[in-house]
Design an enzyme around this catalytic site. Structure first.
Site, PDB file in Angstrom:
ATOM      1  CB  CYS A   1      -0.908   0.069   1.054  1.00 44.06           C
ATOM      2  SG  CYS A   1      -2.165   1.378   1.318  1.00 44.06           S
TER       3      CYS A   1
ATOM      4  CD  GLU B   1      -1.434  -2.062  -4.421  1.00 44.33           C
ATOM      5  OE1 GLU B   1      -0.364  -1.541  -4.907  1.00 44.33           O
ATOM      6  OE2 GLU B   1      -1.503  -2.333  -3.127  1.00 44.33           O
TER       7      GLU B   1
END
Length: 228
Positions: A2, A106
């Protein structure tokens, strides 16, 4: 992993997901935070609980680099190893926290480019991201802030990235924060209280999110991958 997320709703919107059975030392503030592109090194509102079971929300640096660490600050900790590692064991025991988010980004390689995706709860509810950091969180430490705990991605999420933030249910998040929760129990919560992959949805978003200077709701809107 993350490495970028959105924290755009108001403090009150996020706190409402936890219910009302807790004390808070957090001023009322209904204004949206409007942070659509939160990057490492920035100050992020971090939720913690003190010894009197009272919730606090403090701006804390996203990144952790203790004095003996001579590399770039770390931003994530693996749930599989954090509780036993030299780096993170003290934080796991005494520095558990929650990062509220609307979703995270992402990147997936498509040909010679990387396509960003925004990943969020399918029901659009706020996320409770498990985090650990250096207490006290209100000390304003520039080097020893916090990291987001990550887990292995599974099912469809693995197609985007092989790691994902550990997202807890609201009930598990409160237990994670509680000072009476042991390190072993926190490890159990990280598995029992994590949302499954089928709780999430995702869509491609504009490549403009790659520039941390860009902020705005358009960053989380779906786009056609061929024109992003």
């Amino acid at each position: 992993m993350c490495g970028r997320f959105a924290q755009a709703q108001s403090r009150e919107d996020y706190l409402a997901t936890l219910g009302d059975g807790f004390e808070r030392a957090i001023p009322w503030d209904p204004e949206p935070l409007a942070h659509y592109n939160v990057a490492p090194g920035s100050r992020v509102l971090l939720l913690s609980m003190d010894e009197e079971d009272t919730l606090h929300l403090d701006p804390v640096i996203w990144g952790y680099a203790p004095e003996w660490w001579h590399k770039a600050p770390l931003i994530n900790a693996r749930v599989e190893t954090a509780a036993q590692s030299r780096m993170f064991k003290p934080l796991w025991q005494h520095g558990r926290a929650i990062v509220f988010a609307d979703g995270w980004y992402e990147w997936q390689r498509v040909g010679d480019k990387k396509q960003p995706y925004f990943i969020y709860r399918e029901d659009k509810a706020p996320l409770c991201l498990a985090a650990i950091g250096k207490t006290p969180f209100d000390a304003g430490n520039e080097a020893e802030g916090f990291v987001i705990v990550t887990a292995a991605a599974d099912e469809g999420l693995v197609d985007i990235h092989d790691r994902r933030p550990l997202v807890l249910t609201p009930q598990a998040a409160l237990a994670w924060l509680h000072p009476d929760t042991s390190a072993n129990r926190a490890d159990e919560l990280a598995h029992e209280g994590a949302l499954p992959a089928d709780a999430f949805a995702w869509h491609p978003v504009t490549r403009a999110v790659g520039n941390v200077k860009n902020q705005g709701p358009e960053l989380v809107e779906p786009v056609d991958k061929t024109h992003s």
